[in-house]
Write a protein that holds these residues in place. Structure first.
Motif, PDB file in Angstrom:
ATOM      1  N   ALA A  21       0.836  -1.208   0.000  1.00  0.00           N
ATOM      2  CA  ALA A  21       0.000   0.000   0.000  1.00  0.00           C
ATOM      3  C   ALA A  21       0.869   1.257   0.000  1.00  0.00           C
ATOM      4  CB  ALA A  21      -0.926   0.001   1.217  1.00  0.00           C
ATOM      5  N   TYR A  22       1.920   1.251   0.797  1.00  0.00           N
ATOM      6  CA  TYR A  22       2.820   2.410   0.860  1.00  0.00           C
ATOM      7  C   TYR A  22       3.569   2.608  -0.457  1.00  0.00           C
ATOM      8  CZ  TYR A  22       2.054   2.530   5.920  1.00  0.00           C
ATOM      9  OH  TYR A  22       1.489   2.614   7.173  1.00  0.00           O
ATOM     10  N   ILE A  23       3.962   1.497  -1.083  1.00  0.00           N
ATOM     11  CA  ILE A  23       4.656   1.578  -2.365  1.00  0.00           C
ATOM     12  C   ILE A  23       3.759   2.229  -3.413  1.00  0.00           C
ATOM     13  CG2 ILE A  23       5.498   0.189  -4.313  1.00  0.00           C
ATOM     14  CD1 ILE A  23       6.593  -1.787  -2.201  1.00  0.00           C
ATOM     15  N   LYS A  24       2.512   1.775  -3.488  1.00  0.00           N
ATOM     16  CA  LYS A  24       1.595   2.311  -4.491  1.00  0.00           C
ATOM     17  C   LYS A  24       1.195   3.752  -4.171  1.00  0.00           C
ATOM     18  CE  LYS A  24       1.706  -0.935  -7.358  1.00  0.00           C
ATOM     19  NZ  LYS A  24       2.336  -0.664  -8.653  1.00  0.00           N
ATOM     20  N   GLN A  25       1.154   4.089  -2.901  1.00  0.00           N
ATOM     21  CA  GLN A  25       0.904   5.485  -2.533  1.00  0.00           C
ATOM     22  C   GLN A  25       2.063   6.364  -3.011  1.00  0.00           C
ATOM     23  OE1 GLN A  25       1.300   6.509   1.585  1.00  0.00           O
ATOM     24  NE2 GLN A  25      -0.129   8.236   1.460  1.00  0.00           N
ATOM     25  N   ALA A  26       3.288   5.882  -2.816  1.00  0.00           N
ATOM     26  CA  ALA A  26       4.470   6.632  -3.251  1.00  0.00           C
ATOM     27  C   ALA A  26       4.486   6.798  -4.766  1.00  0.00           C
ATOM     28  CB  ALA A  26       5.737   5.928  -2.787  1.00  0.00           C
ATOM     29  N   GLN A  27       3.930   5.838  -5.484  1.00  0.00           N
ATOM     30  CA  GLN A  27       3.876   5.901  -6.945  1.00  0.00           C
ATOM     31  C   GLN A  27       2.616   6.608  -7.449  1.00  0.00           C
ATOM     32  OE1 GLN A  27       4.273   1.582  -7.540  1.00  0.00           O
ATOM     33  NE2 GLN A  27       6.276   1.940  -8.468  1.00  0.00           N
ATOM     34  N   LYS A  28       1.810   7.126  -6.518  1.00  0.00           N
ATOM     35  CA  LYS A  28       0.562   7.829  -6.836  1.00  0.00           C
ATOM     36  C   LYS A  28      -0.420   6.946  -7.601  1.00  0.00           C
ATOM     37  CE  LYS A  28       2.744  12.377  -6.768  1.00  0.00           C
ATOM     38  NZ  LYS A  28       3.004  13.663  -7.470  1.00  0.00           N
ATOM     39  N   GLN A  29      -0.483   5.683  -7.190  1.00  0.00           N
ATOM     40  CA  GLN A  29      -1.425   4.735  -7.770  1.00  0.00           C
ATOM     41  C   GLN A  29      -2.447   4.369  -6.690  1.00  0.00           C
ATOM     42  OE1 GLN A  29       0.968   1.583  -9.480  1.00  0.00           O
ATOM     43  NE2 GLN A  29       1.774   2.925 -11.076  1.00  0.00           N
ATOM     44  N   ARG A  30      -3.443   5.223  -6.621  1.00  0.00           N
ATOM     45  CA  ARG A  30      -4.393   5.168  -5.506  1.00  0.00           C
ATOM     46  C   ARG A  30      -5.170   3.863  -5.425  1.00  0.00           C
ATOM     47  NH1 ARG A  30      -9.827   8.787  -4.839  1.00  0.00           N
ATOM     48  NH2 ARG A  30      -9.771   8.578  -7.082  1.00  0.00           N
ATOM     49  N   VAL A  31      -5.672   3.380  -6.551  1.00  0.00           N
ATOM     50  CA  VAL A  31      -6.535   2.196  -6.528  1.00  0.00           C
ATOM     51  C   VAL A  31      -5.798   0.993  -5.957  1.00  0.00           C
ATOM     52  CG1 VAL A  31      -7.795   0.535  -7.959  1.00  0.00           C
ATOM     53  CG2 VAL A  31      -8.025   2.986  -8.386  1.00  0.00           C
ATOM     54  N   GLN A  32      -4.574   0.754  -6.432  1.00  0.00           N
ATOM     55  CA  GLN A  32      -3.803  -0.380  -5.918  1.00  0.00           C
ATOM     56  C   GLN A  32      -3.492  -0.207  -4.428  1.00  0.00           C
ATOM     57  OE1 GLN A  32      -3.210   1.289  -8.856  1.00  0.00           O
ATOM     58  NE2 GLN A  32      -1.781   0.117 -10.129  1.00  0.00           N
ATOM     59  N   SER A  33      -3.183   1.016  -4.027  1.00  0.00           N
ATOM     60  CA  SER A  33      -2.893   1.273  -2.617  1.00  0.00           C
ATOM     61  C   SER A  33      -4.117   0.982  -1.755  1.00  0.00           C
ATOM     62  CB  SER A  33      -2.449   2.726  -2.419  1.00  0.00           C
ATOM     63  OG  SER A  33      -2.049   2.950  -1.087  1.00  0.00           O
ATOM     64  N   LEU A  34      -5.293   1.384  -2.235  1.00  0.00           N
ATOM     65  CA  LEU A  34      -6.525   1.112  -1.500  1.00  0.00           C
ATOM     66  C   LEU A  34      -6.766  -0.385  -1.353  1.00  0.00           C
ATOM     67  CD1 LEU A  34      -8.932   3.799  -3.024  1.00  0.00           C
ATOM     68  CD2 LEU A  34      -8.269   3.625  -0.619  1.00  0.00           C
ATOM     69  N   LEU A  35      -6.543  -1.128  -2.423  1.00  0.00           N
ATOM     70  CA  LEU A  35      -6.759  -2.574  -2.375  1.00  0.00           C
ATOM     71  C   LEU A  35      -5.886  -3.230  -1.309  1.00  0.00           C
ATOM     72  CD1 LEU A  35      -6.905  -3.292  -6.208  1.00  0.00           C
ATOM     73  CD2 LEU A  35      -8.782  -3.630  -4.583  1.00  0.00           C
ATOM     74  N   ALA A  36      -4.612  -2.847  -1.279  1.00  0.00           N
ATOM     75  CA  ALA A  36      -3.699  -3.433  -0.297  1.00  0.00           C
ATOM     76  C   ALA A  36      -4.065  -3.012   1.124  1.00  0.00           C
ATOM     77  CB  ALA A  36      -2.261  -3.036  -0.619  1.00  0.00           C
ATOM     78  N   LEU A  37      -4.504  -1.761   1.296  1.00  0.00           N
ATOM     79  CA  LEU A  37      -4.926  -1.298   2.624  1.00  0.00           C
ATOM     80  C   LEU A  37      -6.155  -2.053   3.107  1.00  0.00           C
ATOM     81  CD1 LEU A  37      -4.464   2.568   2.340  1.00  0.00           C
ATOM     82  CD2 LEU A  37      -3.294   1.064   3.956  1.00  0.00           C
ATOM     83  N   TYR A  38      -7.111  -2.260   2.218  1.00  0.00           N
ATOM     84  CA  TYR A  38      -8.314  -3.021   2.585  1.00  0.00           C
ATOM     85  C   TYR A  38      -7.921  -4.414   3.077  1.00  0.00           C
ATOM     86  CZ  TYR A  38     -12.062   0.057   0.815  1.00  0.00           C
ATOM     87  OH  TYR A  38     -12.967   1.071   0.640  1.00  0.00           O
ATOM     88  N   ASN A  39      -6.998  -5.064   2.362  1.00  0.00           N
ATOM     89  CA  ASN A  39      -6.608  -6.424   2.755  1.00  0.00           C
ATOM     90  C   ASN A  39      -5.850  -6.423   4.077  1.00  0.00           C
ATOM     91  OD1 ASN A  39      -5.997  -9.183   0.567  1.00  0.00           O
ATOM     92  ND2 ASN A  39      -5.912  -9.228   2.787  1.00  0.00           N
ATOM     93  N   PHE A  40      -5.001  -5.424   4.275  1.00  0.00           N
ATOM     94  CA  PHE A  40      -4.282  -5.325   5.550  1.00  0.00           C
ATOM     95  C   PHE A  40      -5.260  -5.198   6.711  1.00  0.00           C
ATOM     96  CE2 PHE A  40      -2.833  -2.427   8.902  1.00  0.00           C
ATOM     97  CZ  PHE A  40      -1.851  -3.217   9.483  1.00  0.00           C
ATOM     98  N   LEU A  41      -6.258  -4.340   6.564  1.00  0.00           N
ATOM     99  CA  LEU A  41      -7.208  -4.104   7.653  1.00  0.00           C
ATOM    100  C   LEU A  41      -8.112  -5.318   7.902  1.00  0.00           C
ATOM    101  CD1 LEU A  41      -8.036  -0.398   6.886  1.00  0.00           C
ATOM    102  CD2 LEU A  41      -7.062  -1.262   9.030  1.00  0.00           C
TER     103      LEU A  41
END
Length: 344
Positions: free
Chosen positions: A173-193
């Motif tokens: 999620a942090y990697i995709k946030q750093a790359q400004k790829q919001r959708v992928q970051s959201l997906l990883a955050l949802y799974n983490f939570l």
């Protein structure tokens, strides 16, 4: 002659019994050391494991636990030294030796030696090819060096071997946030939570998820809602269509927020719309993000588990969500059963 034979057998029996007793004592001492470690009493844990080494100087488990404990105390030289003791002990199981390489690599990385750390992680993988922590640590080391492409490759590998490793999802999620790829970051955050809804890391992850979910949507004059999507988010991004649709959905629900709806209800509706939109866009896309995350969450939506999921992952920041969960144990059990039986 008969008396001599009996005497020898008696001595041998005493030696075997003594050795078995010693082995039992070592195991008990190590277990007590682990208990102390888990309580955060690191110095007492070290004393226990060193007692075990007095009885069995090359015991790989005692050396391994000492390496872990010294790492927790930020004593990297000793963490490396005791990891080496495990690595050099050929009686240690390959999995334990692999973990010792991972521990040593982590200590080297913290000590400012990432190249040497990477070599240790590769040695761990050679011993145990499915060792997810070796791949995770490779991802972490590359992430710290801002080698995001390499980091992503190793983290996706870690998740192939252990889908329940929360740290891998969070780092993705942090990697995709750093790359400004919001959708992928959201997906990883949802799974983490989903994995850690009430851990110490959950509140910050949930806040980040909400922040990214609402990104690009703002209130204008009167009841107007403005949508802004940066052009760089749409260039070479396989989720560009989803980026636009997520913002539009968020804007639509922001208008609904002016009606009588709780934040928890709006979060659920946004989440369900997000999963359904991605499911419709997937078609035949087969790369990791579409097949691993999108398919998983779309199936969750199709099986009517998103409402429970939304309240479940909100519990660290929302007393209302926790109250909802307590009132609907049967729905929580349904989500739990679905996740347990889902095959990725």
């Amino acid at each position: 002659m008969k008396k001599l034979l009996c005497s020898l057998l008696f001595c041998l029996a005493i030696a075997v019994t003594s050795q078995a007793q010693s082995s039992t004592d070592v195991v008990d001492i190590i277990e007590e050391g682990i208990r102390l470690y888990e309580e955060g009493n690191y110095k007492a844990a070290i004393e226990q494991h060193k007692e075990a080494l007095k009885l069995d100087a090359k015991n790989p488990e005692a050396n391994y636990e000492l390496a872990l404990t010294y790492f927790a105390l930020k004593d990297m030289p000793n963490a490396i030294a005791y990891s080496n003791a495990v690595i050099k002990t050929r009686v240690a199981e390959p999995e334990l030796r692999a973990q010792a390489h991972v521990n040593k690599g982590s200590a080297l990385d913290v000590s400012g030696k990432p190249e040497k750390a990477i070599k240790e992680y590769y040695r761990a993988i050679k011993l145990a090819p499915r060792h997810h922590l070796a791949y995770y640590n490779l991802g972490l080391t590359h992430y710290n060096q801002k080698n995001y492409k390499e980091a992503e490759q190793y983290l996706t590998k870690a998740l192939q071997f252990n889908q329940g490793h929360g740290s891998s999802h969070l780092l993705l999620a942090y990697i995709k946030q750093a790359q400004k790829q919001r959708v992928q970051s959201l997906l990883a955050l949802y799974n983490f939570l989903l994995l850690e809804p009430a851990s110490e890391r959950a509140p910050a992850a949930y806040e980040l998820l909400q922040q990214m979910q609402q990104e690009g949507v703002s209130k204008g004059n009167g009841n107007a809602i403005n949508i802004t999507v940066s052009a760089d988010k749409l260039v070479d991004n396989p989720f560009s269509a989803a980026e636009l649709m997520v913002s539009m959905t968020q804007a639509s629900h922001s208008i609904e927020a002016q009606e009588v709806k709780t934040p928890e209800q709006l979060f659920y509706e946004n989440t369900e719309s997000f999963f359904n939109i991605l499911g419709e866009l997937r078609e035949e896309k087969q790369d990791f993000w579409w097949s691993y995350y999108v398919e998983f969450f779309h199936e969750m939506a199709l099986d009517k588990n998103v409402e429970t999921f939304s309240y479940y992952i909100s519990q660290s920041k929302s007393p209302a969500s926790l109250n909802w969960l307590q009132k609907h144990p049967e729905k929580v059990e349904q989500l739990t059963s679905w996740y347990r039986n889902y095959k990725r």
